[in-house]
Design a protein around this motif. Structure first.
Motif, PDB file in Angstrom:
ATOM      1  N   ALA A 153      -3.904   5.341   8.683  1.00 17.30           N
ATOM      2  CA  ALA A 153      -4.125   4.247   9.643  1.00 17.30           C
ATOM      3  C   ALA A 153      -2.866   3.392   9.651  1.00 17.30           C
ATOM      4  CB  ALA A 153      -5.334   3.406   9.246  1.00 17.30           C
ATOM      5  N   LEU A 154      -2.649   2.724  10.773  1.00 16.88           N
ATOM      6  CA  LEU A 154      -1.454   1.880  10.929  1.00 16.88           C
ATOM      7  C   LEU A 154      -1.833   0.428  11.185  1.00 16.88           C
ATOM      8  CD1 LEU A 154       0.852   3.942  13.342  1.00 16.88           C
ATOM      9  CD2 LEU A 154       1.303   3.435  10.926  1.00 16.88           C
ATOM     10  N   PHE A 161       3.531  -0.092   9.914  1.00 16.99           N
ATOM     11  CA  PHE A 161       3.486   0.333   8.516  1.00 16.99           C
ATOM     12  C   PHE A 161       2.128   0.969   8.217  1.00 16.99           C
ATOM     13  CE2 PHE A 161       1.867  -4.008   8.468  1.00 16.99           C
ATOM     14  CZ  PHE A 161       0.769  -3.927   7.617  1.00 16.99           C
ATOM     15  N   SER A 162       2.049   1.637   7.083  1.00 16.46           N
ATOM     16  CA  SER A 162       0.813   2.329   6.697  1.00 16.46           C
ATOM     17  C   SER A 162      -0.234   1.322   6.223  1.00 16.46           C
ATOM     18  CB  SER A 162       1.095   3.334   5.576  1.00 16.46           C
ATOM     19  OG  SER A 162       1.957   4.358   6.023  1.00 16.46           O
ATOM     20  N   ALA A 163      -1.304   1.200   7.000  1.00 11.57           N
ATOM     21  CA  ALA A 163      -2.453   0.400   6.570  1.00 11.57           C
ATOM     22  C   ALA A 163      -3.240   1.194   5.536  1.00 11.57           C
ATOM     23  CB  ALA A 163      -3.342   0.076   7.761  1.00 11.57           C
ATOM     24  N   THR A 173      -5.653   1.787   0.680  1.00  9.59           N
ATOM     25  CA  THR A 173      -5.530   0.766   1.721  1.00  9.59           C
ATOM     26  C   THR A 173      -4.525  -0.279   1.272  1.00  9.59           C
ATOM     27  OG1 THR A 173      -7.257  -0.718   0.867  1.00  9.59           O
ATOM     28  CG2 THR A 173      -7.967   1.078   2.325  1.00  9.59           C
ATOM     29  N   GLN A 174      -3.617  -0.668   2.165  1.00 12.52           N
ATOM     30  CA  GLN A 174      -2.677  -1.747   1.862  1.00 12.52           C
ATOM     31  C   GLN A 174      -3.379  -3.098   1.925  1.00 12.52           C
ATOM     32  OE1 GLN A 174       0.773  -1.939   0.801  1.00 12.52           O
ATOM     33  NE2 GLN A 174      -0.273  -3.868   0.430  1.00 12.52           N
ATOM     34  N   PHE A 175      -4.362  -3.220   2.790  1.00 14.97           N
ATOM     35  CA  PHE A 175      -5.106  -4.470   2.933  1.00 14.97           C
ATOM     36  C   PHE A 175      -6.201  -4.548   1.863  1.00 14.97           C
ATOM     37  CE2 PHE A 175      -6.832  -1.176   5.602  1.00 14.97           C
ATOM     38  CZ  PHE A 175      -8.185  -1.207   5.320  1.00 14.97           C
ATOM     39  N   HIS A 176      -6.803  -5.726   1.776  1.00 11.98           N
ATOM     40  CA  HIS A 176      -7.887  -5.942   0.809  1.00 11.98           C
ATOM     41  C   HIS A 176      -9.222  -5.606   1.459  1.00 11.98           C
ATOM     42  CE1 HIS A 176      -5.593  -7.675  -2.480  1.00 11.98           C
ATOM     43  NE2 HIS A 176      -4.825  -8.210  -1.549  1.00 11.98           N
TER      44      HIS A 176
END
Length: 194
Positions: A153-154, A161-163, A173-176
């Motif tokens: 996912a972006l 960038f790679s989400a 996952t880069q996000f929380h």
């Protein structure tokens, strides 16, 4: 059993609470045998790459994580540490996913760290199902993984960038996810149902 790796990461409790809200009682553990025996493993992270890698190596958790064959989810710094190398203090990481972690270069007045809600695009795997395209998730990070062959996912902040990343049984996952509301819950559910 769901094992959440206990290794001095800052967001462990919020991950446990998010799982609790889904009716899952996870075990917070640094025990090698317990982690290897788990049905699924979550590798959360808030912190600095080199210190965290040192902590993992000191406890032999680097070897354990690389050897896992069950579905494993890296979150934020947990995702970055699954990669080969981070520009954060020139840190060799776990090398599970052969990608580099780079520092955001601020442009157009955008600030680093990147903090706040950003939308997802190009969602195309079991974790990031297509209905998540356009949905918003919560980020706090100064480092990112470029779009590449393992991108699932972006998002975009100064550049795409790679989400999310996915290689074999490793998802990230880069996000929380634990702070991303209903969308985060959906992604956690998708992981738990793998």
């Amino acid at each position: 059993m769901i094992a959440v790796i206990d290794y001095n990461a800052g967001n462990v409790q919020s991950v446990l609470f998010a799982l609790e809200r889904l009716g899952v009682n996870a075990v917070l553990t640094g025990d090698h045998a317990q982690i290897r025996a788990a049905d699924k493993v979550i590798f959360p992270g808030v912190g600095e790459a080199s210190t965290t890698m040192y902590f993992l190596r000191e406890r032999g958790l680097d070897v354990v994580i690389k050897s896992l064959t069950q579905p494993t989810l890296g979150i934020c710094v947990g995702m970055q540490l699954l990669c080969a190398h981070s520009e954060e203090n020139d840190t060799p990481c776990l090398g599970v996913i052969p990608q580099q972690v780079k520092r955001f270069i601020p442009v157009k007045g955008e600030k680093v760290p990147h903090m706040g809600w950003n939308s997802l695009s190009r969602c195309e795997d079991k974790l990031f199902t297509p209905e998540l395209n356009g949905e918003y998730v919560y980020y706090v990070h100064s480092y990112y993984v470029e779009e590449g062959p393992y991108t699932s996912a972006l998002s975009e902040y100064t550049l795409p960038f790679s989400a999310g990343l996915h290689k074999d049984n490793f998802y990230a996952t880069q996000f929380h996810v634990e702070k991303s509301g209903k969308v985060g819950e959906t992604i956690l559910r998708n992981f738990l149902s793998l």
